[in-house]
Design a protein around this motif. Structure first.
Motif, PDB file in Angstrom:
ATOM      1  N   ARG A 180      44.425 111.986  -6.518  1.00 51.64           N
ATOM      2  CA  ARG A 180      45.199 111.098  -7.386  1.00 51.64           C
ATOM      3  C   ARG A 180      44.409 109.822  -7.714  1.00 51.64           C
ATOM      4  NH1 ARG A 180      48.807 112.714 -10.359  1.00 51.64           N
ATOM      5  NH2 ARG A 180      47.091 114.157 -10.552  1.00 51.64           N
ATOM      6  N   LEU A 181      43.762 109.251  -6.716  1.00 48.60           N
ATOM      7  CA  LEU A 181      43.001 108.026  -6.947  1.00 48.60           C
ATOM      8  C   LEU A 181      41.852 108.249  -7.924  1.00 48.60           C
ATOM      9  CD1 LEU A 181      42.781 106.664  -3.278  1.00 48.60           C
ATOM     10  CD2 LEU A 181      44.245 105.798  -5.118  1.00 48.60           C
ATOM     11  N   ARG A 182      41.185 109.398  -7.818  1.00 45.45           N
ATOM     12  CA  ARG A 182      40.069 109.691  -8.717  1.00 45.45           C
ATOM     13  C   ARG A 182      40.552 109.950 -10.141  1.00 45.45           C
ATOM     14  NH1 ARG A 182      35.070 112.182  -6.421  1.00 45.45           N
ATOM     15  NH2 ARG A 182      34.948 111.565  -4.252  1.00 45.45           N
ATOM     16  N   SER A 183      41.699 110.607 -10.279  1.00 49.05           N
ATOM     17  CA  SER A 183      42.183 110.998 -11.607  1.00 49.05           C
ATOM     18  C   SER A 183      42.820 109.844 -12.363  1.00 49.05           C
ATOM     19  CB  SER A 183      43.208 112.137 -11.465  1.00 49.05           C
ATOM     20  OG  SER A 183      42.613 113.299 -10.941  1.00 49.05           O
ATOM     21  N   HIS A 184      43.419 108.900 -11.636  1.00 48.78           N
ATOM     22  CA  HIS A 184      44.170 107.815 -12.290  1.00 48.78           C
ATOM     23  C   HIS A 184      43.671 106.464 -11.784  1.00 48.78           C
ATOM     24  CE1 HIS A 184      47.073 110.523 -14.198  1.00 48.78           C
ATOM     25  NE2 HIS A 184      46.993 111.241 -13.095  1.00 48.78           N
ATOM     26  N   PRO A 185      42.516 106.029 -12.280  1.00 48.93           N
ATOM     27  CA  PRO A 185      41.924 104.786 -11.781  1.00 48.93           C
ATOM     28  C   PRO A 185      42.776 103.551 -12.042  1.00 48.93           C
ATOM     29  CG  PRO A 185      40.721 105.629 -13.695  1.00 48.93           C
ATOM     30  CD  PRO A 185      41.659 106.707 -13.272  1.00 48.93           C
ATOM     31  N   ASP A 186      43.616 103.571 -13.079  1.00 48.88           N
ATOM     32  CA  ASP A 186      44.464 102.408 -13.341  1.00 48.88           C
ATOM     33  C   ASP A 186      45.522 102.249 -12.248  1.00 48.88           C
ATOM     34  OD1 ASP A 186      45.713 104.761 -14.195  1.00 48.88           O
ATOM     35  OD2 ASP A 186      46.685 103.828 -15.924  1.00 48.88           O
ATOM     36  N   VAL A 187      46.124 103.364 -11.832  1.00 50.62           N
ATOM     37  CA  VAL A 187      47.097 103.314 -10.737  1.00 50.62           C
ATOM     38  C   VAL A 187      46.391 102.923  -9.442  1.00 50.62           C
ATOM     39  CG1 VAL A 187      48.828 104.623  -9.455  1.00 50.62           C
ATOM     40  CG2 VAL A 187      48.468 105.095 -11.888  1.00 50.62           C
ATOM     41  N   ALA A 188      45.195 103.463  -9.234  1.00 46.40           N
ATOM     42  CA  ALA A 188      44.426 103.137  -8.023  1.00 46.40           C
ATOM     43  C   ALA A 188      44.136 101.648  -7.939  1.00 46.40           C
ATOM     44  CB  ALA A 188      43.123 103.945  -8.019  1.00 46.40           C
ATOM     45  N   ARG A 189      43.708 101.054  -9.055  1.00 49.69           N
ATOM     46  CA  ARG A 189      43.374  99.624  -9.048  1.00 49.69           C
ATOM     47  C   ARG A 189      44.603  98.765  -8.759  1.00 49.69           C
ATOM     48  NH1 ARG A 189      40.093 101.263 -13.450  1.00 49.69           N
ATOM     49  NH2 ARG A 189      41.771 100.695 -14.901  1.00 49.69           N
ATOM     50  N   LYS A 190      45.746  99.154  -9.329  1.00 52.07           N
ATOM     51  CA  LYS A 190      46.940  98.325  -9.191  1.00 52.07           C
ATOM     52  C   LYS A 190      47.585  98.455  -7.822  1.00 52.07           C
ATOM     53  CE  LYS A 190      51.379  97.216 -11.339  1.00 52.07           C
ATOM     54  NZ  LYS A 190      52.283  97.432 -12.496  1.00 52.07           N
ATOM     55  N   HIS A 191      47.626  99.679  -7.275  1.00 53.63           N
ATOM     56  CA  HIS A 191      48.429  99.922  -6.083  1.00 53.63           C
ATOM     57  C   HIS A 191      47.605 100.250  -4.827  1.00 53.63           C
ATOM     58  CE1 HIS A 191      52.119  99.915  -8.473  1.00 53.63           C
ATOM     59  NE2 HIS A 191      51.511 100.688  -9.341  1.00 53.63           N
ATOM     60  N   TYR A 192      46.333 100.609  -5.017  1.00 58.49           N
ATOM     61  CA  TYR A 192      45.510 101.017  -3.871  1.00 58.49           C
ATOM     62  C   TYR A 192      44.135 100.366  -3.930  1.00 58.49           C
ATOM     63  CZ  TYR A 192      49.031 104.698  -3.319  1.00 58.49           C
ATOM     64  OH  TYR A 192      50.213 105.390  -3.151  1.00 58.49           O
ATOM     65  N   ALA A 193      44.109  99.104  -4.281  1.00 58.37           N
ATOM     66  CA  ALA A 193      42.817  98.419  -4.498  1.00 58.37           C
ATOM     67  C   ALA A 193      41.910  98.485  -3.281  1.00 58.37           C
ATOM     68  CB  ALA A 193      43.075  96.964  -4.896  1.00 58.37           C
ATOM     69  N   ALA A 194      42.480  98.457  -2.096  1.00 55.79           N
ATOM     70  CA  ALA A 194      41.655  98.467  -0.885  1.00 55.79           C
ATOM     71  C   ALA A 194      40.967  99.804  -0.659  1.00 55.79           C
ATOM     72  CB  ALA A 194      42.508  98.114   0.333  1.00 55.79           C
ATOM     73  N   LEU A 195      41.452 100.860  -1.313  1.00 57.22           N
ATOM     74  CA  LEU A 195      40.896 102.190  -1.099  1.00 57.22           C
ATOM     75  C   LEU A 195      39.917 102.619  -2.186  1.00 57.22           C
ATOM     76  CD1 LEU A 195      44.114 104.142  -0.041  1.00 57.22           C
ATOM     77  CD2 LEU A 195      42.434 103.045   1.431  1.00 57.22           C
ATOM     78  N   THR A 196      39.891 101.935  -3.295  1.00 54.61           N
ATOM     79  CA  THR A 196      39.131 102.432  -4.453  1.00 54.61           C
ATOM     80  C   THR A 196      37.633 102.440  -4.220  1.00 54.61           C
ATOM     81  OG1 THR A 196      39.199 100.218  -5.442  1.00 54.61           O
ATOM     82  CG2 THR A 196      40.899 101.791  -6.120  1.00 54.61           C
ATOM     83  N   GLN A 197      37.150 101.741  -3.194  1.00 51.76           N
ATOM     84  CA  GLN A 197      35.714 101.739  -2.932  1.00 51.76           C
ATOM     85  C   GLN A 197      35.277 102.898  -2.036  1.00 51.76           C
ATOM     86  OE1 GLN A 197      33.790  99.537  -4.590  1.00 51.76           O
ATOM     87  NE2 GLN A 197      35.743  98.923  -5.500  1.00 51.76           N
ATOM     88  N   VAL A 198      36.240 103.683  -1.536  1.00 49.16           N
ATOM     89  CA  VAL A 198      35.892 104.726  -0.565  1.00 49.16           C
ATOM     90  C   VAL A 198      36.254 106.111  -1.026  1.00 49.16           C
ATOM     91  CG1 VAL A 198      36.053 103.163   1.382  1.00 49.16           C
ATOM     92  CG2 VAL A 198      38.086 104.405   0.672  1.00 49.16           C
ATOM     93  N   VAL A 199      36.730 106.287  -2.246  1.00 48.32           N
ATOM     94  CA  VAL A 199      37.080 107.624  -2.733  1.00 48.32           C
ATOM     95  C   VAL A 199      36.026 108.109  -3.712  1.00 48.32           C
ATOM     96  CG1 VAL A 199      39.511 107.251  -2.398  1.00 48.32           C
ATOM     97  CG2 VAL A 199      38.509 106.698  -4.605  1.00 48.32           C
TER      98      VAL A 199
END
Length: 335
Positions: free
Chosen positions: A316-335
Protein backbone atom coordinates in the motif's frame (compact mmCIF):
# COMPACT_ATOMS: atom_id res chain seq x y z
CA UNK A 1 0.76 -11.41 -28.31
CA UNK A 2 0.22 -15.17 -28.28
CA UNK A 3 -3.17 -16.72 -29.13
CA UNK A 4 -3.03 -19.14 -26.18
CA UNK A 5 -6.26 -19.13 -24.13
CA UNK A 6 -6.36 -19.38 -20.37
CA UNK A 7 -7.96 -22.54 -18.92
CA UNK A 8 -11.69 -22.48 -18.10
CA UNK A 9 -12.64 -24.24 -14.83
CA UNK A 10 -16.20 -25.00 -13.70
CA UNK A 11 -16.29 -24.86 -9.90
CA UNK A 12 -19.71 -26.51 -9.77
CA UNK A 13 -17.82 -29.77 -10.35
CA UNK A 14 -16.32 -29.34 -6.89
CA UNK A 15 -19.78 -29.80 -5.40
CA UNK A 16 -20.60 -32.95 -7.41
CA UNK A 17 -19.69 -36.59 -6.92
CA UNK A 18 -16.20 -37.89 -6.20
CA UNK A 19 -15.34 -38.23 -9.88
CA UNK A 20 -16.32 -34.67 -10.78
CA UNK A 21 -14.54 -33.28 -7.69
CA UNK A 22 -11.33 -35.06 -8.63
CA UNK A 23 -11.65 -33.79 -12.21
CA UNK A 24 -11.92 -30.20 -10.97
CA UNK A 25 -8.96 -30.58 -8.63
CA UNK A 26 -6.83 -32.02 -11.42
CA UNK A 27 -7.72 -29.11 -13.70
CA UNK A 28 -7.00 -26.65 -10.89
CA UNK A 29 -3.61 -28.25 -10.24
CA UNK A 30 -2.55 -27.87 -13.87
CA UNK A 31 -3.83 -24.30 -14.20
CA UNK A 32 -2.20 -23.22 -10.94
CA UNK A 33 1.09 -24.93 -11.62
CA UNK A 34 1.57 -24.02 -15.27
CA UNK A 35 -0.01 -20.58 -15.61
CA UNK A 36 -1.34 -19.26 -12.31
CA UNK A 37 -4.40 -17.79 -14.08
CA UNK A 38 -7.73 -19.26 -15.18
CA UNK A 39 -11.36 -18.41 -15.88
CA UNK A 40 -13.88 -19.56 -13.25
CA UNK A 41 -17.44 -20.50 -14.21
CA UNK A 42 -20.23 -22.37 -12.40
CA UNK A 43 -19.84 -20.11 -9.34
CA UNK A 44 -23.55 -19.35 -8.93
CA UNK A 45 -23.21 -15.55 -9.07
CA UNK A 46 -25.63 -14.33 -11.70
CA UNK A 47 -24.74 -12.16 -14.66
CA UNK A 48 -27.37 -9.74 -13.34
CA UNK A 49 -25.39 -9.27 -10.13
CA UNK A 50 -22.19 -8.88 -12.12
CA UNK A 51 -23.71 -6.23 -14.33
CA UNK A 52 -25.05 -4.38 -11.29
CA UNK A 53 -21.53 -4.04 -9.93
CA UNK A 54 -20.16 -2.79 -13.25
CA UNK A 55 -23.04 -0.32 -13.48
CA UNK A 56 -22.18 0.97 -10.00
CA UNK A 57 -18.64 1.52 -11.25
CA UNK A 58 -19.91 3.52 -14.22
CA UNK A 59 -22.16 5.60 -11.96
CA UNK A 60 -19.40 6.34 -9.48
CA UNK A 61 -16.80 7.38 -12.04
CA UNK A 62 -19.39 9.56 -13.81
CA UNK A 63 -19.85 11.65 -10.65
CA UNK A 64 -18.54 15.23 -10.73
CA UNK A 65 -14.91 15.46 -9.72
CA UNK A 66 -15.62 17.29 -6.41
CA UNK A 67 -17.92 14.45 -5.30
CA UNK A 68 -15.23 11.85 -6.05
CA UNK A 69 -12.55 13.94 -4.37
CA UNK A 70 -14.73 14.16 -1.23
CA UNK A 71 -13.93 10.46 -0.69
CA UNK A 72 -10.31 10.69 -1.85
CA UNK A 73 -8.02 7.96 -0.50
CA UNK A 74 -5.59 10.55 0.82
CA UNK A 75 -8.22 11.29 3.51
CA UNK A 76 -7.94 7.71 4.80
CA UNK A 77 -5.05 6.23 6.77
CA UNK A 78 -6.69 2.88 5.96
CA UNK A 79 -6.18 3.23 2.16
CA UNK A 80 -9.91 3.36 1.36
CA UNK A 81 -11.55 5.63 -1.20
CA UNK A 82 -11.02 7.28 -4.57
CA UNK A 83 -7.77 7.56 -6.52
CA UNK A 84 -7.72 9.75 -9.62
CA UNK A 85 -6.01 8.87 -12.90
CA UNK A 86 -2.27 8.91 -12.37
CA UNK A 87 -2.59 8.64 -8.59
CA UNK A 88 -1.23 5.11 -8.19
CA UNK A 89 2.18 3.64 -9.00
CA UNK A 90 3.22 0.16 -10.11
CA UNK A 91 6.95 -0.58 -10.06
CA UNK A 92 7.45 3.15 -9.58
CA UNK A 93 5.60 4.08 -12.80
CA UNK A 94 2.29 5.93 -13.02
CA UNK A 95 -0.83 3.88 -13.81
CA UNK A 96 -3.45 5.35 -16.12
CA UNK A 97 -6.62 4.40 -14.27
CA UNK A 98 -8.96 5.75 -11.63
CA UNK A 99 -10.33 3.54 -8.91
CA UNK A 100 -12.43 3.28 -5.77
CA UNK A 101 -11.12 0.99 -3.00
CA UNK A 102 -12.94 -0.64 -0.12
CA UNK A 103 -11.99 -3.28 2.43
CA UNK A 104 -13.86 -4.85 5.33
CA UNK A 105 -16.03 -2.30 7.16
CA UNK A 106 -14.32 -1.97 10.55
CA UNK A 107 -13.80 0.45 13.41
CA UNK A 108 -10.37 2.09 13.43
CA UNK A 109 -8.06 0.99 16.24
CA UNK A 110 -6.70 3.39 18.82
CA UNK A 111 -3.05 3.18 17.80
CA UNK A 112 0.04 3.76 19.90
CA UNK A 113 3.76 3.54 19.21
CA UNK A 114 4.00 0.01 20.63
CA UNK A 115 1.60 -1.38 18.02
CA UNK A 116 2.75 -2.56 14.58
CA UNK A 117 2.16 0.05 11.88
CA UNK A 118 0.05 -2.32 9.77
CA UNK A 119 -2.76 -2.04 12.31
CA UNK A 120 -3.44 1.34 10.73
CA UNK A 121 -4.99 -0.60 7.84
CA UNK A 122 -7.97 -1.46 10.04
CA UNK A 123 -10.79 1.06 9.75
CA UNK A 124 -13.94 2.24 7.98
CA UNK A 125 -14.53 2.73 4.28
CA UNK A 126 -15.47 6.03 2.67
CA UNK A 127 -18.75 6.18 0.73
CA UNK A 128 -19.98 8.77 -1.80
CA UNK A 129 -23.02 10.68 -0.58
CA UNK A 130 -24.51 10.77 -4.08
CA UNK A 131 -24.83 6.95 -4.29
CA UNK A 132 -26.58 5.86 -1.08
CA UNK A 133 -27.17 2.27 -2.24
CA UNK A 134 -23.52 1.70 -3.11
CA UNK A 135 -22.42 0.68 0.40
CA UNK A 136 -24.94 -2.14 0.78
CA UNK A 137 -24.36 -3.46 -2.74
CA UNK A 138 -20.56 -3.49 -2.55
CA UNK A 139 -20.35 -4.96 0.95
CA UNK A 140 -22.74 -7.73 -0.06
CA UNK A 141 -20.68 -8.37 -3.21
CA UNK A 142 -17.50 -8.44 -1.15
CA UNK A 143 -19.04 -11.05 1.15
CA UNK A 144 -20.10 -13.24 -1.78
CA UNK A 145 -16.61 -13.17 -3.28
CA UNK A 146 -15.08 -13.83 0.14
CA UNK A 147 -17.11 -17.03 0.45
CA UNK A 148 -16.20 -18.10 -3.09
CA UNK A 149 -12.51 -17.41 -2.40
CA UNK A 150 -12.54 -19.48 0.80
CA UNK A 151 -14.01 -22.39 -1.19
CA UNK A 152 -11.27 -22.02 -3.78
CA UNK A 153 -8.58 -21.80 -1.12
CA UNK A 154 -9.80 -25.08 0.36
CA UNK A 155 -9.52 -26.64 -3.11
CA UNK A 156 -5.95 -25.35 -3.45
CA UNK A 157 -5.09 -26.97 -0.12
CA UNK A 158 -6.30 -30.30 -1.52
CA UNK A 159 -4.28 -29.77 -4.71
CA UNK A 160 -1.24 -29.48 -2.43
CA UNK A 161 -2.29 -32.76 -0.75
CA UNK A 162 -3.06 -30.96 2.50
CA UNK A 163 -6.22 -31.07 4.63
CA UNK A 164 -8.98 -28.91 3.17
CA UNK A 165 -8.70 -26.76 6.33
CA UNK A 166 -4.96 -26.13 5.95
CA UNK A 167 -5.42 -22.34 5.72
CA UNK A 168 -8.38 -22.08 8.12
CA UNK A 169 -6.36 -20.80 11.07
CA UNK A 170 -5.15 -17.84 8.96
CA UNK A 171 -8.78 -16.85 8.26
CA UNK A 172 -10.50 -17.60 11.58
CA UNK A 173 -10.87 -13.93 12.54
CA UNK A 174 -11.82 -12.90 9.01
CA UNK A 175 -9.77 -12.76 5.84
CA UNK A 176 -8.16 -9.52 4.75
CA UNK A 177 -10.25 -8.51 1.76
CA UNK A 178 -9.64 -5.62 -0.61
CA UNK A 179 -11.85 -4.67 -3.54
CA UNK A 180 -11.62 -1.95 -6.13
CA UNK A 181 -13.85 -0.59 -8.85
CA UNK A 182 -11.67 0.50 -11.76
CA UNK A 183 -12.02 2.69 -14.84
CA UNK A 184 -9.38 2.71 -17.58
CA UNK A 185 -9.77 5.73 -19.89
CA UNK A 186 -8.94 5.35 -23.55
CA UNK A 187 -5.77 6.78 -25.03
CA UNK A 188 -4.24 7.34 -28.44
CA UNK A 189 -0.80 6.36 -27.07
CA UNK A 190 0.68 2.97 -27.98
CA UNK A 191 0.66 0.36 -25.17
CA UNK A 192 -0.16 2.89 -22.45
CA UNK A 193 0.23 1.46 -18.92
CA UNK A 194 -3.26 1.02 -17.52
CA UNK A 195 -1.53 -0.80 -14.68
CA UNK A 196 2.05 -2.02 -14.89
CA UNK A 197 3.27 -5.61 -14.71
CA UNK A 198 3.01 -6.97 -11.17
CA UNK A 199 2.06 -9.92 -9.01
CA UNK A 200 -0.78 -9.76 -6.49
CA UNK A 201 0.25 -10.01 -2.84
CA UNK A 202 -2.57 -12.08 -1.33
CA UNK A 203 -3.87 -15.63 -1.57
CA UNK A 204 -6.25 -15.17 -4.52
CA UNK A 205 -7.64 -12.51 -6.84
CA UNK A 206 -10.98 -12.59 -8.68
CA UNK A 207 -11.54 -10.08 -11.49
CA UNK A 208 -14.86 -9.15 -13.09
CA UNK A 209 -14.41 -7.53 -16.52
CA UNK A 210 -16.72 -5.65 -18.84
CA UNK A 211 -16.72 -6.46 -22.55
CA UNK A 212 -13.37 -4.82 -23.33
CA UNK A 213 -10.00 -6.58 -23.33
CA UNK A 214 -6.89 -5.19 -21.66
CA UNK A 215 -5.81 -7.67 -18.99
CA UNK A 216 -2.70 -9.58 -20.09
CA UNK A 217 -0.89 -12.50 -18.44
CA UNK A 218 2.79 -13.36 -18.85
CA UNK A 219 3.27 -17.04 -19.77
CA UNK A 220 6.20 -19.11 -21.03
CA UNK A 221 4.92 -18.26 -24.52
CA UNK A 222 4.73 -14.52 -23.95
CA UNK A 223 1.86 -12.22 -23.03
CA UNK A 224 -1.64 -13.75 -23.27
CA UNK A 225 -4.81 -11.68 -23.55
CA UNK A 226 -7.27 -12.62 -20.78
CA UNK A 227 -10.19 -11.56 -22.97
CA UNK A 228 -13.55 -11.19 -21.21
CA UNK A 229 -15.56 -14.43 -20.99
CA UNK A 230 -19.24 -13.78 -20.30
CA UNK A 231 -20.22 -14.73 -16.75
CA UNK A 232 -16.72 -15.83 -15.74
CA UNK A 233 -14.28 -14.40 -13.25
CA UNK A 234 -10.58 -14.31 -14.04
CA UNK A 235 -8.78 -15.89 -11.08
CA UNK A 236 -5.08 -15.65 -10.29
CA UNK A 237 -2.80 -16.91 -7.56
CA UNK A 238 -1.17 -14.39 -5.26
CA UNK A 239 2.24 -14.33 -3.63
CA UNK A 240 0.95 -15.71 -0.30
CA UNK A 241 0.04 -19.01 -1.97
CA UNK A 242 3.39 -19.03 -3.72
CA UNK A 243 5.06 -18.53 -0.33
CA UNK A 244 2.94 -21.18 1.40
CA UNK A 245 3.73 -23.76 -1.29
CA UNK A 246 7.44 -22.82 -1.46
CA UNK A 247 6.95 -21.86 -5.10
CA UNK A 248 5.05 -24.99 -6.18
CA UNK A 249 2.09 -22.76 -7.03
CA UNK A 250 2.76 -19.85 -9.33
CA UNK A 251 2.05 -16.17 -8.76
CA UNK A 252 2.15 -14.73 -12.27
CA UNK A 253 3.05 -11.32 -13.63
CA UNK A 254 0.14 -9.54 -15.28
CA UNK A 255 -0.68 -6.07 -16.54
CA UNK A 256 -3.49 -4.01 -18.07
CA UNK A 257 -3.02 -2.14 -21.33
CA UNK A 258 -5.14 0.98 -21.74
CA UNK A 259 -8.05 0.77 -24.19
CA UNK A 260 -7.92 2.78 -27.41
CA UNK A 261 -9.09 6.38 -27.60
CA UNK A 262 -12.85 6.70 -27.23
CA UNK A 263 -13.22 3.48 -25.19
CA UNK A 264 -13.61 3.19 -21.42
CA UNK A 265 -12.90 -0.14 -19.71
CA UNK A 266 -14.48 -0.99 -16.35
CA UNK A 267 -13.64 -3.83 -14.00
CA UNK A 268 -13.91 -4.91 -10.39
CA UNK A 269 -10.95 -6.65 -8.73
CA UNK A 270 -11.31 -8.57 -5.46
CA UNK A 271 -8.25 -9.60 -3.46
CA UNK A 272 -8.31 -12.10 -0.58
CA UNK A 273 -5.45 -12.67 1.85
CA UNK A 274 -5.01 -14.12 5.31
CA UNK A 275 -6.04 -12.01 8.27
CA UNK A 276 -3.61 -9.20 8.93
CA UNK A 277 -2.15 -10.64 12.15
CA UNK A 278 -1.45 -14.04 10.56
CA UNK A 279 1.84 -15.54 9.51
CA UNK A 280 1.69 -17.48 6.25
CA UNK A 281 2.33 -21.18 6.88
CA UNK A 282 5.06 -22.95 4.94
CA UNK A 283 3.24 -26.18 4.12
CA UNK A 284 4.91 -29.54 4.52
CA UNK A 285 4.40 -30.83 0.97
CA UNK A 286 4.67 -34.53 0.13
CA UNK A 287 8.00 -35.49 -1.41
CA UNK A 288 6.81 -35.60 -5.03
CA UNK A 289 5.42 -32.06 -4.83
CA UNK A 290 8.27 -30.69 -2.71
CA UNK A 291 10.74 -31.87 -5.35
CA UNK A 292 9.00 -29.63 -7.90
CA UNK A 293 8.78 -26.55 -5.65
CA UNK A 294 11.16 -23.87 -6.89
CA UNK A 295 10.98 -21.54 -3.93
CA UNK A 296 9.06 -18.25 -4.11
CA UNK A 297 10.27 -16.00 -6.92
CA UNK A 298 10.76 -12.88 -4.83
CA UNK A 299 11.87 -9.65 -6.48
CA UNK A 300 14.93 -8.39 -4.52
CA UNK A 301 13.52 -4.87 -4.89
CA UNK A 302 10.17 -6.01 -3.45
CA UNK A 303 10.86 -8.64 -0.77
CA UNK A 304 7.97 -10.77 0.48
CA UNK A 305 7.16 -11.09 4.16
CA UNK A 306 5.45 -14.08 5.74
CA UNK A 307 3.74 -11.72 8.20
CA UNK A 308 0.59 -10.67 6.33
CA UNK A 309 -0.02 -7.19 7.73
CA UNK A 310 3.58 -6.18 7.11
CA UNK A 311 3.38 -7.41 3.53
CA UNK A 312 0.07 -5.65 2.83
CA UNK A 313 1.18 -2.32 4.29
CA UNK A 314 4.43 -2.42 2.32
CA UNK A 315 2.44 -2.74 -0.92
CA UNK A 316 0.00 0.00 0.00
CA UNK A 317 2.78 2.44 0.87
CA UNK A 318 4.56 1.83 -2.44
CA UNK A 319 1.38 2.13 -4.53
CA UNK A 320 -0.05 5.25 -2.88
CA UNK A 321 2.79 7.63 -1.99
CA UNK A 322 0.40 10.49 -1.19
CA UNK A 323 -1.33 8.45 1.53
CA UNK A 324 2.07 7.25 2.75
CA UNK A 325 3.39 10.80 3.09
CA UNK A 326 0.32 12.04 4.94
CA UNK A 327 -0.33 9.14 7.31
CA UNK A 328 2.89 7.07 7.46
CA UNK A 329 5.67 9.62 7.08
CA UNK A 330 7.94 7.80 9.51
CA UNK A 331 7.83 4.65 7.37
CA UNK A 332 8.29 6.07 3.88
CA UNK A 333 12.08 5.90 4.08
CA UNK A 334 12.12 2.13 4.72
CA UNK A 335 9.73 0.68 2.14
Amino acid sequence: MTSLQLPVLDISLLHGNAVSRQHFLQQLAVAARDIGFFYLTGHGISTGQQQQILQLARQFFALPEPEKQAVSMVNSAHFRGYTQVGGELTQGRVDQREQFDIMREQTALALNSAMPAWQGLVGPNQWPAALPLMQTALLQWQQQLSELSVTLLSAFAQVLQQPATAFANTLQDGAYTHMKLIRYPGTSAVAQQGVGAHKDPGYLTLVLQDQHSGLEVLTDNGWVDAAPLAGAFVVNIGELLELASNGYLKATLHRVVSPPKGIERFSCAFFMAAQLDATVPLLNLPAELAAQAKGPASDPNNPLFYQVGENVLKGRLRSHPDVARKHYAALTQVV
